[in-house]
Design an enzyme around this catalytic site. Structure first.
Site: not given
Ligand code: NDP
Length: 283
Positions: A76, A140, A161, A163
């Site tokens: 995103k 995102g 978060n 990170t």
């Molecule tokens: P991104 O990949 O942009 O961000 C992922 C986030 O999750 C980061 O903050 C990352 O932390 C964190 N993360 C991932 N794995 C772990 C872990 N094991 N432990 C802790 N933190 C973790 O994803 P998006 O922001 O685009 O999407 C996030 C979620 O929201 C997804 O599951 C997506 O499917 C859902 N979503 C649902 C929507 C809906 O309409 N229902 C719409 C949009 C999103 P770090 O920064 O440390 O890597």
């Protein structure tokens, strides 16, 4: 001749969703239901695209006549580079979940925030005004929802978060629009609970449950997981076990943000209630 096919073959307008992974996405079903409901003839594809292939895949979809794309995890923020015109809300978010290809140009918009707000306020009756909100995750999706949440005048938004740098960057970016701060999961203040906790991490996609701050939950806390699944997500199970008032998965946001994308592409907003009902029954 009786069997001769006459007339032109009408090309169906193509749309799709790009992400990595993507097999969990229900967007094709939702857009098919919207198309049936509104009498639109469209095709909607599931497109698994790894980060290094994002630009090539978007350009190719556009070149081959595609009309629009949804963009999901993890593209995103990166996809904003490929856009000719950004909507104000996508520019504020620094993230795009909807692309529309018009007249050789790429338009980028973000319907995540409005989708979440409509689900919370209209479908679930949750009030954001004066709420203390904790958002877990700083990717995102978080970028897309903070601006619209701040417009509803919550008391405070805390972003936690894994990170810290990413949460801080978002807090800096949005702090001119309202009270936003950042921390790690283990730095969420104890002794303080939240009205609303939103899980915006993608950890559940891999079945993971990070060390979410249990002390942030009381019996008055409404927990909302952006992730959704056939089974309760790890976060929604965790929230219920931690004593939350209610724990909801993101089906409603999914349907509402999709309806906004559909409106951008087709000029008509579908009725979301029957589609949401069907998605939840089918799950
Ligand atoms: P991104 O990949 O942009 O961000 C992922 C986030 O999750 C980061 O903050 C990352 O932390 C964190 N993360 C991932 N794995 C772990 C872990 N094991 N432990 C802790 N933190 C973790 O994803 P998006 O922001 O685009 O999407 C996030 C979620 O929201 C997804 O599951 C997506 O499917 C859902 N979503 C649902 C929507 C809906 O309409 N229902 C719409 C949009 C999103 P770090 O920064 O440390 O890597």
């Amino acid at each position: 001749m009786a069997n001769q096919i006459t007339g032109e073959i009408k090309a169906v307008d193509r749309y799709g969703v790009m992400g990595y992974p993507i097999s969990h996405s229900r967007s094709p079903i939702i857009h098919r239901l919207f198309a049936l409901q509104t009498g639109q003839d469209i095709q909607y594809e599931l497109l698994q695209v790894s980060p290094e292939k994002l630009e090539t895949a978007v350009r190719q979809f556009q070149r081959t006549g595609g009309r629009g794309l949804n963009i999901t995890v993890p593209h995103k923020a990166e996809v904003t580079r490929l856009v000719d015109q950004l909507s104000e809300r996508a520019a504020t978010a620094g993230a795009v979940n909807t692309l529309a290809f018009k007249g050789g140009e790429v338009m980028g918009d973000n319907t995540d925030g409005i989708g979440l707000l409509r689900d919370l306020a209209v479908n679930l009756g949750v009030s954001i005004e004066k709420a203390n909100i904790l958002i877990l995750g700083a990717g995102g999706a978080t970028r897309g929802i903070i601006g619209p949440l701040l417009e509803m005048q919550p008391t405070r938004i805390q972003i936690a978060n894994r990170t810290l740098g990413k949460a801080k960057a978002l807090a800096d970016h949005f702090s001119r629009s309202g009270p936003v701060s950042a921390c790690r999961f283990n730095e969420v203040a104890t002794g303080k609970t939240y009205d609303l906790i939103i899980n915006a991490t993608s950890a559940g996609l891999r079945g993971e449950t990070p060390p979410y701050p249990q002390a942030a939950i009381s019996e008055n806390t409404f927990c909302y997981d952006l992730s959704y699944g056939i089974q309760p997500t790890p976060f929604s199970v965790w929230a219920r076990e931690a004593g939350a008032r209610k724990s909801v998965m993101g089906w409603g946001m999914l349907v509402e943000q999709a309806a906004e994308s559909f409106k951008i592409w087709r000029g008509v907003r579908p009725d979301t209630a029957p589609v949401l009902k069907q998605m939840i029954i089918a799950a």
